[in-house]
Design a protein around this motif. Structure first.
Motif, PDB file in Angstrom:
ATOM      1  N   LYS A  84     -47.126   7.064  25.021  1.00 34.90           N
ATOM      2  CA  LYS A  84     -47.189   6.916  26.477  1.00 34.90           C
ATOM      3  C   LYS A  84     -47.455   5.091  26.619  1.00 34.90           C
ATOM      4  O   LYS A  84     -47.646   5.062  26.939  1.00 34.90           O
ATOM      5  CB  LYS A  84     -48.360   7.296  27.259  1.00 34.90           C
ATOM      6  N   HIS A  85     -47.893   4.775  25.279  1.00 31.75           N
ATOM      7  CA  HIS A  85     -47.742   3.664  25.128  1.00 31.75           C
ATOM      8  C   HIS A  85     -46.750   2.387  25.449  1.00 31.75           C
ATOM      9  O   HIS A  85     -47.026   1.093  26.167  1.00 31.75           O
ATOM     10  CB  HIS A  85     -48.954   2.779  24.629  1.00 31.75           C
ATOM     11  N   VAL A  86     -45.386   3.088  25.321  1.00 31.92           N
ATOM     12  CA  VAL A  86     -43.978   2.051  24.971  1.00 31.92           C
ATOM     13  C   VAL A  86     -43.869   2.652  26.738  1.00 31.92           C
ATOM     14  O   VAL A  86     -42.721   2.023  26.735  1.00 31.92           O
ATOM     15  CB  VAL A  86     -43.587   3.011  24.215  1.00 31.92           C
ATOM     16  N   VAL A  87     -44.123   3.328  27.373  1.00 31.34           N
ATOM     17  CA  VAL A  87     -43.737   3.963  28.764  1.00 31.34           C
ATOM     18  C   VAL A  87     -43.471   1.873  28.903  1.00 31.34           C
ATOM     19  O   VAL A  87     -44.690   1.342  29.347  1.00 31.34           O
ATOM     20  CB  VAL A  87     -44.457   5.033  29.006  1.00 31.34           C
ATOM     21  N   SER A  88     -42.080   2.048  31.097  1.00 35.88           N
ATOM     22  CA  SER A  88     -42.169   0.547  31.189  1.00 35.88           C
ATOM     23  C   SER A  88     -42.945   0.994  32.528  1.00 35.88           C
ATOM     24  O   SER A  88     -43.145   1.451  33.120  1.00 35.88           O
ATOM     25  CB  SER A  88     -41.262   0.505  31.586  1.00 35.88           C
ATOM     26  N   TRP A 106     -37.688   2.005  19.736  1.00 34.92           N
ATOM     27  CA  TRP A 106     -37.046   1.147  19.566  1.00 34.92           C
ATOM     28  C   TRP A 106     -36.932   0.096  20.473  1.00 34.92           C
ATOM     29  O   TRP A 106     -37.010   0.569  21.998  1.00 34.92           O
ATOM     30  CB  TRP A 106     -35.996   1.276  18.594  1.00 34.92           C
ATOM     31  N   THR A 107     -35.994  -1.325  20.167  1.00 41.53           N
ATOM     32  CA  THR A 107     -35.886  -2.656  21.379  1.00 41.53           C
ATOM     33  C   THR A 107     -34.786  -3.145  20.936  1.00 41.53           C
ATOM     34  O   THR A 107     -34.474  -2.131  19.993  1.00 41.53           O
ATOM     35  CB  THR A 107     -37.349  -2.709  21.087  1.00 41.53           C
ATOM     36  N   ASP A 108     -34.517  -3.991  21.489  1.00 37.56           N
ATOM     37  CA  ASP A 108     -33.381  -4.238  21.305  1.00 37.56           C
ATOM     38  C   ASP A 108     -33.776  -5.890  20.964  1.00 37.56           C
ATOM     39  O   ASP A 108     -34.432  -6.484  21.836  1.00 37.56           O
ATOM     40  CB  ASP A 108     -31.890  -4.225  22.204  1.00 37.56           C
ATOM     41  N   ILE A 109     -33.623  -7.205  20.122  1.00 35.12           N
ATOM     42  CA  ILE A 109     -33.441  -8.220  19.503  1.00 35.12           C
ATOM     43  C   ILE A 109     -32.251  -8.598  20.003  1.00 35.12           C
ATOM     44  O   ILE A 109     -31.647  -8.672  19.683  1.00 35.12           O
ATOM     45  CB  ILE A 109     -34.252  -8.393  18.429  1.00 35.12           C
ATOM     46  N   PHE A 110     -33.131  -9.547  21.049  1.00 29.21           N
ATOM     47  CA  PHE A 110     -31.367 -10.707  20.772  1.00 29.21           C
ATOM     48  C   PHE A 110     -31.712 -12.236  20.235  1.00 29.21           C
ATOM     49  O   PHE A 110     -33.255 -12.690  20.650  1.00 29.21           O
ATOM     50  CB  PHE A 110     -30.957 -10.764  23.138  1.00 29.21           C
ATOM     51  N   PHE A 127     -46.770  -1.767  17.366  1.00 30.63           N
ATOM     52  CA  PHE A 127     -46.903  -1.771  19.077  1.00 30.63           C
ATOM     53  C   PHE A 127     -45.739  -0.470  18.678  1.00 30.63           C
ATOM     54  O   PHE A 127     -45.994   0.742  19.655  1.00 30.63           O
ATOM     55  CB  PHE A 127     -46.184  -2.531  19.913  1.00 30.63           C
ATOM     56  N   PHE A 128     -44.833  -0.130  17.922  1.00 30.31           N
ATOM     57  CA  PHE A 128     -43.271   0.724  18.029  1.00 30.31           C
ATOM     58  C   PHE A 128     -43.527   1.587  16.934  1.00 30.31           C
ATOM     59  O   PHE A 128     -43.284   2.718  16.031  1.00 30.31           O
ATOM     60  CB  PHE A 128     -42.279   0.221  17.948  1.00 30.31           C
ATOM     61  N   THR A 129     -44.864   1.669  16.087  1.00 30.00           N
ATOM     62  CA  THR A 129     -45.156   2.538  14.998  1.00 30.00           C
ATOM     63  C   THR A 129     -46.687   3.280  15.175  1.00 30.00           C
ATOM     64  O   THR A 129     -47.313   3.049  14.476  1.00 30.00           O
ATOM     65  CB  THR A 129     -44.699   1.799  13.814  1.00 30.00           C
ATOM     66  N   PRO A 130     -46.832   4.100  15.767  1.00 28.00           N
ATOM     67  CA  PRO A 130     -47.693   5.215  16.358  1.00 28.00           C
ATOM     68  C   PRO A 130     -48.435   5.279  15.101  1.00 28.00           C
ATOM     69  O   PRO A 130     -47.475   5.443  14.704  1.00 28.00           O
ATOM     70  CB  PRO A 130     -47.468   5.070  18.034  1.00 28.00           C
ATOM     71  N   ALA A 131     -49.388   6.295  14.900  1.00 32.33           N
ATOM     72  CA  ALA A 131     -50.060   6.872  14.022  1.00 32.33           C
ATOM     73  C   ALA A 131     -49.365   8.467  13.794  1.00 32.33           C
ATOM     74  O   ALA A 131     -49.147   8.557  13.202  1.00 32.33           O
ATOM     75  CB  ALA A 131     -51.723   6.970  14.490  1.00 32.33           C
ATOM     76  N   THR A 141     -39.281   2.040  12.763  1.00 30.66           N
ATOM     77  CA  THR A 141     -39.418   3.562  11.788  1.00 30.66           C
ATOM     78  C   THR A 141     -38.449   3.796  10.995  1.00 30.66           C
ATOM     79  O   THR A 141     -38.233   4.153   9.724  1.00 30.66           O
ATOM     80  CB  THR A 141     -39.544   4.236  12.765  1.00 30.66           C
ATOM     81  N   GLN A 142     -36.731   3.280  11.286  1.00 28.31           N
ATOM     82  CA  GLN A 142     -35.700   3.431  10.483  1.00 28.31           C
ATOM     83  C   GLN A 142     -35.561   2.315   9.819  1.00 28.31           C
ATOM     84  O   GLN A 142     -35.224   2.458   7.966  1.00 28.31           O
ATOM     85  CB  GLN A 142     -34.704   3.468  11.626  1.00 28.31           C
ATOM     86  N   ILE A 143     -35.883   1.489   9.782  1.00 26.21           N
ATOM     87  CA  ILE A 143     -36.127   0.346   9.333  1.00 26.21           C
ATOM     88  C   ILE A 143     -37.308   0.369   7.694  1.00 26.21           C
ATOM     89  O   ILE A 143     -36.190   0.519   6.080  1.00 26.21           O
ATOM     90  CB  ILE A 143     -36.313  -1.568   9.750  1.00 26.21           C
TER      91      ILE A 143
END
Length: 329
Positions: A284-288, A319-323, A306-310, A246-248
């Protein structure tokens, strides 16, 4: 008497906290070593599958031309590996675990770069382990906080330098806001915004980097674009960055998938660190959950979707963290 007893209890509590912290870091280092081993096993499995897919057919079958795709593209597919998010390692833990694992090699010649200092505590910790740390914080108020932290810390084993400049893809200026919790680039008309200088990381650094940490609230593509010469001339072993589609998109420097594709093209395997960021019912789909640990998308475009719902529950998005781990050349 009571004061002596209280002092003794405090000493025991501090000792226990220190021991627990040390054990936690030790476990994180062991986990990270296992991740590296599993990464190699995963790549070996992909290569084995690729070899089987292009195996020579029986003599009775008509010969077929070899597939045009190069082997390297099969061995290192454009995907975000799922290995790390089974371990639930958060970004700050990975940052410390990697530097602790490299600790015997730490010296003032071993460079750690942080883009987005925040409170400066991560940079200070790395410098106290013996690393040469350069941390960039464009917000004037944030920069002053970091400088105050450094002065309060006293003697540092390694080296620590905070620089008051924004890292981007060109020299110039942007407007910035810092509310004490998060700082980011904004429009010039935003209340409380200040004008800050921008430059590129290639202009600021001309040497190998052991660890690069990026937290720029969606400005990641511009930062990577400003690293072209750095990628060409030097080695960057590990890159850790926050990844918020979203921020990107708000910054207008390409898509979240394009950011991952650029890192992959530079020779990195990518890992999705964080299991979830929950910010309301529409996410809710992002919940662990155990189900989502196994079903989380691994390909660039799928992970972005997955990280940009309607209907996002927050303007910040999820968001997540990418390594990013550099593949052996």
């Amino acid at each position: 008497m009571a004061r002596n007893a209280l002092s003794a209890y405090r000493g025991v509590a501090i000792s226990l906290a220190t021991l627990i912290g040390f054990l936690f870091m030790l476990v994180s280092c062991v986990r990270l070593q296992r991740v590296v081993a599993r990464q190699q096993e995963h790549i070996a499995l992909l290569e084995a599958r690729a070899a089987a897919a292009v195996a020579v057919p029986p003599a009775s079958a008509p010969p077929k031309p070899p597939p045009p795709a190069p082997a390297a593209a099969v061995a290192h597919p454009p995907m975000v590996y799922p290995v790390l998010h089974y371990l639930n390692l958060k970004a700050e833990n990975v940052f410390r675990a990697v530097l602790m694992a490299r600790h015997p090699k730490a010296s003032k010649d071993t460079l750690v770069i942080e883009i987005g200092s925040n409170d400066g505590k991560q940079a200070l910790w790395a410098a106290q382990q013996g690393y040469n740390v350069i941390s960039f914080e464009p917000a004037p108020a944030g920069f002053k906080r970091c400088q105050a932290l450094k002065e309060k810390a006293g003697t540092i084993t390694g080296a620590l330098e905070f620089r008051n400049v924004a890292i981007s893809n060109t020299k110039g200026a942007v407007h910035f806001i810092d509310n004490g919790v998060v700082s980011r680039i904004v429009n010039a008309s935003t209340s409380g915004a200040v004008k800050v200088r921008t430059t590129t990381l290639s202009e600021e650094v001309d040497s190998d980097i052991a660890f690069l940490k990026i937290d720029v609230e969606g400005h990641e593509m511009a930062v990577l674009q400003g690293m072209t010469e750095l990628f060409e001339r030097h080695t960057i072993e590990f890159i850790l960055m926050e990844h918020n589609p979203t921020q990107i998109a708000r910054h207008g420097y390409g898509t979240a998938a394009a950011v991952l594709a650029l890192l992959h093209s530079k020779g990195y395997d990518l890992y999705d660190l964080r299991l979830f960021e929950f910010q309301g019912p529409s996410l809710k789909h992002v919940v662990s959950t155990e189900e989502n640990r196994w079903r989380r998308p691994h390909h660039f475009l799928d992970l972005e979707a997955f990280f940009t719902p309607a209907q996002p529950a927050s303007p910040w998005g999820a968001w997540t963290d990418i390594f990013a781990v550099r593949r052996p050349s």
